[in-house]
Design a protein around this motif. Structure first.
Motif, PDB file in Angstrom:
ATOM      1  N   ASN A   1       1.171  -1.037  -0.033  1.00 43.09           N
ATOM      2  CA  ASN A   1       0.414  -0.023  -0.525  1.00 43.09           C
ATOM      3  C   ASN A   1       1.048   1.129  -0.346  1.00 43.09           C
ATOM      4  OD1 ASN A   1       0.258   1.726   2.612  1.00 43.09           O
ATOM      5  ND2 ASN A   1      -0.231  -0.601   2.766  1.00 43.09           N
ATOM      6  N   VAL A   2      -0.217   2.175  -0.307  1.00 46.04           N
ATOM      7  CA  VAL A   2       0.690   3.179  -0.162  1.00 46.04           C
ATOM      8  C   VAL A   2       0.915   4.290   0.543  1.00 46.04           C
ATOM      9  CG1 VAL A   2       1.431   2.753  -2.792  1.00 46.04           C
ATOM     10  CG2 VAL A   2      -0.082   4.742  -2.375  1.00 46.04           C
ATOM     11  N   VAL A   3      -0.123   4.164   1.495  1.00 47.06           N
ATOM     12  CA  VAL A   3      -0.638   4.944   1.814  1.00 47.06           C
ATOM     13  C   VAL A   3      -0.330   4.864   3.639  1.00 47.06           C
ATOM     14  CG1 VAL A   3      -2.874   5.401   0.876  1.00 47.06           C
ATOM     15  CG2 VAL A   3      -3.167   3.436   2.689  1.00 47.06           C
ATOM     16  N   GLY A   4       0.503   4.193   4.338  1.00 48.87           N
ATOM     17  CA  GLY A   4       0.395   3.864   5.381  1.00 48.87           C
ATOM     18  C   GLY A   4       1.448   4.725   6.231  1.00 48.87           C
ATOM     19  N   GLU A   5       2.304   5.343   5.402  1.00 49.40           N
ATOM     20  CA  GLU A   5       3.094   6.641   6.388  1.00 49.40           C
ATOM     21  C   GLU A   5       2.447   7.791   6.465  1.00 49.40           C
ATOM     22  OE1 GLU A   5       6.224   9.599   4.929  1.00 49.40           O
ATOM     23  OE2 GLU A   5       6.406   7.084   4.514  1.00 49.40           O
ATOM     24  N   LYS A   6       0.957   7.942   5.600  1.00 47.04           N
ATOM     25  CA  LYS A   6      -0.354   9.024   5.686  1.00 47.04           C
ATOM     26  C   LYS A   6      -0.554   8.702   6.292  1.00 47.04           C
ATOM     27  CE  LYS A   6       1.855  12.617   2.865  1.00 47.04           C
ATOM     28  NZ  LYS A   6       1.012  13.555   2.432  1.00 47.04           N
ATOM     29  N   ILE A   7      -1.130   6.966   7.012  1.00 41.59           N
ATOM     30  CA  ILE A   7      -2.230   6.763   7.944  1.00 41.59           C
ATOM     31  C   ILE A   7      -1.085   7.333   9.252  1.00 41.59           C
ATOM     32  CG2 ILE A   7      -2.865   5.310   8.760  1.00 41.59           C
ATOM     33  CD1 ILE A   7      -4.728   4.324   5.722  1.00 41.59           C
ATOM     34  N   LYS A   8      -0.095   7.384   8.978  1.00 46.43           N
ATOM     35  CA  LYS A   8       0.658   7.146  10.874  1.00 46.43           C
ATOM     36  C   LYS A   8       0.397   7.816  10.894  1.00 46.43           C
ATOM     37  CE  LYS A   8       4.622   5.378  13.300  1.00 46.43           C
ATOM     38  NZ  LYS A   8       5.757   4.683  13.116  1.00 46.43           N
ATOM     39  N   LYS A   9       1.064   9.554  10.162  1.00 48.20           N
ATOM     40  CA  LYS A   9       1.786  10.418  10.232  1.00 48.20           C
ATOM     41  C   LYS A   9      -0.384  11.667  10.902  1.00 48.20           C
ATOM     42  CE  LYS A   9       2.216  15.117   7.581  1.00 48.20           C
ATOM     43  NZ  LYS A   9       0.851  15.981   8.322  1.00 48.20           N
ATOM     44  N   TYR A  10      -1.051  10.856  10.150  1.00 46.48           N
ATOM     45  CA  TYR A  10      -2.675  11.961  10.827  1.00 46.48           C
ATOM     46  C   TYR A  10      -2.987  11.792  11.480  1.00 46.48           C
ATOM     47  CZ  TYR A  10      -2.636  14.358   6.083  1.00 46.48           C
ATOM     48  OH  TYR A  10      -2.399  15.494   4.948  1.00 46.48           O
ATOM     49  N   ARG A  11      -2.836  10.426  12.431  1.00 50.26           N
ATOM     50  CA  ARG A  11      -2.971   8.999  12.805  1.00 50.26           C
ATOM     51  C   ARG A  11      -2.541  10.169  14.319  1.00 50.26           C
ATOM     52  NH1 ARG A  11      -1.095   5.484  16.198  1.00 50.26           N
ATOM     53  NH2 ARG A  11       0.267   5.325  14.864  1.00 50.26           N
ATOM     54  N   MET A  12      -0.949   9.709  14.335  1.00 49.09           N
ATOM     55  CA  MET A  12      -0.631  11.003  14.813  1.00 49.09           C
ATOM     56  C   MET A  12      -0.515  12.434  15.604  1.00 49.09           C
ATOM     57  SD  MET A  12       2.741   8.603  15.041  1.00 49.09           S
ATOM     58  CE  MET A  12       4.344   9.238  16.480  1.00 49.09           C
ATOM     59  N   GLU A  13      -0.284  13.043  14.823  1.00 55.24           N
ATOM     60  CA  GLU A  13      -0.856  14.264  14.721  1.00 55.24           C
ATOM     61  C   GLU A  13      -2.568  14.755  15.380  1.00 55.24           C
ATOM     62  OE1 GLU A  13      -1.393  16.061  10.613  1.00 55.24           O
ATOM     63  OE2 GLU A  13       0.594  16.255  10.340  1.00 55.24           O
ATOM     64  N   ARG A  14      -3.408  14.205  15.431  1.00 58.71           N
ATOM     65  CA  ARG A  14      -4.689  13.926  15.611  1.00 58.71           C
ATOM     66  C   ARG A  14      -4.309  12.903  17.028  1.00 58.71           C
ATOM     67  NH1 ARG A  14      -4.385  15.171  11.127  1.00 58.71           N
ATOM     68  NH2 ARG A  14      -6.170  15.793   9.876  1.00 58.71           N
ATOM     69  N   LYS A  15      -3.496  12.410  18.104  1.00 58.49           N
ATOM     70  CA  LYS A  15      -2.897  12.638  18.482  1.00 58.49           C
ATOM     71  C   LYS A  15      -3.780  10.691  19.444  1.00 58.49           C
ATOM     72  CE  LYS A  15      -0.972  16.609  21.271  1.00 58.49           C
ATOM     73  NZ  LYS A  15      -0.435  16.779  19.688  1.00 58.49           N
ATOM     74  N   LEU A  16      -3.948  10.017  18.412  1.00 55.55           N
ATOM     75  CA  LEU A  16      -5.076   8.582  17.883  1.00 55.55           C
ATOM     76  C   LEU A  16      -3.833   7.517  18.686  1.00 55.55           C
ATOM     77  CD1 LEU A  16      -8.134   9.176  14.793  1.00 55.55           C
ATOM     78  CD2 LEU A  16      -7.538   9.446  17.619  1.00 55.55           C
ATOM     79  N   SER A  17      -4.444   6.766  19.179  1.00 50.29           N
ATOM     80  CA  SER A  17      -3.397   5.266  19.547  1.00 50.29           C
ATOM     81  C   SER A  17      -3.709   4.705  17.811  1.00 50.29           C
ATOM     82  CB  SER A  17      -3.592   4.762  20.747  1.00 50.29           C
ATOM     83  OG  SER A  17      -4.784   3.843  20.659  1.00 50.29           O
ATOM     84  N   GLN A  18      -2.695   3.601  17.906  1.00 46.09           N
ATOM     85  CA  GLN A  18      -3.620   2.429  16.952  1.00 46.09           C
ATOM     86  C   GLN A  18      -4.939   2.365  17.632  1.00 46.09           C
ATOM     87  OE1 GLN A  18       0.109  -0.074  16.548  1.00 46.09           O
ATOM     88  NE2 GLN A  18       0.662   1.796  15.001  1.00 46.09           N
ATOM     89  N   LYS A  19      -5.088   1.408  18.625  1.00 43.54           N
ATOM     90  CA  LYS A  19      -6.504   1.264  19.137  1.00 43.54           C
ATOM     91  C   LYS A  19      -7.083   2.155  19.085  1.00 43.54           C
ATOM     92  CE  LYS A  19      -8.003  -0.756  23.133  1.00 43.54           C
ATOM     93  NZ  LYS A  19      -8.936  -0.374  23.612  1.00 43.54           N
ATOM     94  N   ASP A  20      -6.824   3.475  19.694  1.00 40.80           N
ATOM     95  CA  ASP A  20      -7.858   4.453  19.221  1.00 40.80           C
ATOM     96  C   ASP A  20      -8.942   4.577  17.882  1.00 40.80           C
ATOM     97  OD1 ASP A  20      -7.587   5.476  21.589  1.00 40.80           O
ATOM     98  OD2 ASP A  20      -6.198   6.547  20.390  1.00 40.80           O
ATOM     99  N   LEU A  21      -8.064   4.516  16.839  1.00 42.56           N
ATOM    100  CA  LEU A  21      -8.696   4.585  14.986  1.00 42.56           C
ATOM    101  C   LEU A  21      -9.400   3.193  15.418  1.00 42.56           C
ATOM    102  CD1 LEU A  21      -8.190   5.436  12.425  1.00 42.56           C
ATOM    103  CD2 LEU A  21      -5.993   4.169  11.834  1.00 42.56           C
TER     104      LEU A  21
END
Length: 81
Positions: A10-30
């Motif tokens: 996939n080509v979106v993994g890095e961006k998903i992580k970036k935006y998740r972290m910017e929103r202060k969400l854990s992987q569990k939160d997402l």
């Protein structure tokens, strides 16, 4: 059916992580927020998506964009364009 693969799929993994972290969400939160859209991805699968080890379906991508408050296009944008 598992969607775990040997090479980057996939080509979106890095961006998903970036935006998740910017929103202060854990992987569990997402993972939990995706359930609102009837998308069930465990925390471990979020990790594999972010490290490009798991593919992402169109339905999953749409829900992730909604949860992260970004457009799908933003998840595809490359760094140096």
């Amino acid at each position: 059916m598992a969607r775990i693969v040997d090479e980057a799929q996939n080509v979106v993994g890095e961006k998903i992580k970036k935006y998740r972290m910017e929103r202060k969400l854990s992987q569990k939160d997402l993972s939990e927020k995706l359930e609102v859209y009837a998308i069930y991805i465990c925390r471990g699968s979020i990790s594999r998506i972010e490290s490009h080890e798991r593919t992402v379906t169109d339905f999953e991508l749409r829900a992730m964009a909604k949860v992260l408050c970004v457009s799908i296009e933003e998840l595809y944008e490359e760094k140096n364009i």
